[in-house]
Design an enzyme around this catalytic site. Structure first.
Site, PDB file in Angstrom:
ATOM      1  CG  HIS A  82      -2.095   0.871   1.114  1.00 23.48           C
ATOM      2  ND1 HIS A  82      -2.002   2.239   1.128  1.00 23.48           N
ATOM      3  CD2 HIS A  82      -3.411   0.588   0.943  1.00 23.48           C
ATOM      4  CE1 HIS A  82      -3.219   2.757   0.989  1.00 23.48           C
ATOM      5  NE2 HIS A  82      -4.083   1.773   0.868  1.00 23.48           N
ATOM      6  CG  HIS A 169       9.839  10.879  13.388  1.00 26.35           C
ATOM      7  ND1 HIS A 169      10.162   9.580  13.710  1.00 26.35           N
ATOM      8  CD2 HIS A 169       9.620  11.507  14.570  1.00 26.35           C
ATOM      9  CE1 HIS A 169      10.134   9.435  15.034  1.00 26.35           C
ATOM     10  NE2 HIS A 169       9.811  10.593  15.570  1.00 26.35           N
TER      11      HIS A 169
END
Lengths: 304, 304
Positions: A82, A169
């Protein structure tokens, strides 16, 4: 029912059940929030959680969920079919009850700023909450996915986040935060195994090829529990007040008849607004002067 | 939604709007109760109020409503077409959500004792709350109406009330207090003005003549807003989990086809349990694996 918000975060982890358990535990610990659904998809390596409550409680629960996900899901290790840009890939806020879209947009933006600041996470606002027209579509925000964004961030100013630092991050990547209407995942299984018929019908009805507004559709072949293989028109209704279930059923039935077949049965995946289902009842009965307020429990929920 | 009770008192006054306003005001003043409906019928000289809440709040509201009604409605002055035995003629309690029928029965009996003691009002328990089998049917409890009961009370021991004095309240008469399942008032208007067809269909489907269980039905002629006169099959579904809307619609349609006509449209009077309407949607779509819990607002109400 006033001031209710639904939140449907998607996490890039669908293979370790304990991760989804930890995340839902964090959500459940927030008072005023109801966990409505949690589903895990192994092949896509992705999980979707649905919860709802008052705006402040929902923001607290979403913050708690992001915190847990950043601890437990490392994007440097993650693989999966995905498209995704982060451990928490996308966080849509959906107005329920008397809440307006403007309130959901406001909440998404405030949450986006807060989550970026707290976790040093780059945040892209999408959907109704987008600050730039080219970020309304989630597919555009996710272009190049985690790996592509890693290369472009800090280099291509066009990819700069709406909030947070111009770099991913270290474990969690980035997150898309948005506001949208409720989405209905609704499938019609045809009385045929001819995939081409389902694909043709899907093309006729979907908005992107000039069909019904606010309808996404594709034709697929599915195995149903009784052992048959059936051609399926698989749909997302992204604005049921614009194009609802009765309309797509009438249209798919008409096109199926043209192709010499019919609808065999329907499937509703996950949750749908009660109003969208009551519309089906009113349509089927040709019910005159009907209001969803005549449904006792809905009337009561609205009053309380 | 746990421990919810609905209360549907019927008052023998439908011509003075201010009386209904006073009664609903008394109900609304009770915290924890939601007023759901209030309708007044001039020709029957009768009003019906629907409210719901937790058991204790509902009892307080019902007590307040009886108090106001006894002040404002004098049975010695009252006339009207509808059978009645008192100012507050009948007070049914209906279990909602997770409340059981046993809890509604218990509540009706406690309320009956309390209202008899507080207002010196003779109380007859009926329906599921009846203490004697010959008082289950409301028609049996109301036999002879206010005027007949006035002559028999204190004379015929068989008419002695379950609670309260063996004489009518000087203004308020008597009251029937009971427990029952939710009732759905549902009409099917046929595409014909032939009253006999509606009467024949009603006779075929009603439980009392061996038709569908838990269905009351009669054939009437009605004027619809577009100016037509249509034959109507007018129904009460007194246990929709036994015989629901889809079943009666299929049966009425089949019989209408036999008579050379069809259903033109449907009408739902007042409130119906959401589950009864969702059943219609699931039936119309041939929806596989559907649960009413997939209706977002119902799921949320259940969680909260």
């Amino acid at each position: 029912m006033s001031r209710l918000i639904e939140c449907v975060p998607n996490f890039s982890e669908g293979r370790r059940p304990e991760v989804l358990e930890e995340i839902t535990r964090a959500i459940r610990q927030i008072e005023g929030v109801s966990l409505l659904d949690a589903s895990r998809d192994e092949s896509h390596n992705r999980s979707v959680v649905t919860f709802a409550g008052g705006p402040e409680a929902v923001v607290r629960a979403a913050m708690a969920a992001v915190g847990r996900a950043l601890e437990l899901i490392d994007m440097e290790q993650q693989t999966g079919a995905h498209p995704r840009i982060g451990s928490v890939d996308v966080i849509p806020f959906v107005p329920l009850g008397d809440t307006t879209m403007a309130e959901a947009v406001d909440l998404a933006r405030r949450f986006g700023e807060q989550v970026a600041r707290t976790f040093q996470l780059p945040v892209y606002l999408y959907g109704e909450a987008a600050l730039r027209p080219d970020r309304r579509r989630l597919a555009d925000v996710r272009r190049g996915q985690y790996e592509g964004l890693k290369e472009e961030l800090g280099v291509n100013p066009d990819r700069a986040p709406d909030f947070g630092p111009p770099r991913l991050h270290p474990r969690g990547g980035a997150v898309a935060v948005g506001a949208r209407k409720p989405l209905i995942a609704f499938n019609l299984n045809l009385a045929t195994s001819d995939l081409e018929i389902a694909q043709h019908i899907a093309e006729q009805i979907r908005a992107s090829s000039g069909g019904l507004p606010a309808v996404q559709a594709m034709g697929v072949l599915v195995a149903v529990p009784d052992g048959r293989q059936l051609a399926q028109v698989s749909m997302n209704l992204v604005d049921w007040e614009q194009t609802g279930i009765p309309k797509v059923v009438h249209e798919v039935r008409r096109l199926a008849h043209q192709a010499g077949t019919d609808i065999d049965h329907a499937e509703l995946i996950g949750l749908a607004p009660a109003g969208a289902l009551l519309d089906v009842a009113a349509d089927a009965l040709n019910l005159r002067g009907f209001s969803p307020d005549q449904a006792l429990e809905l009337r009561l929920a609205r009053e309380r």
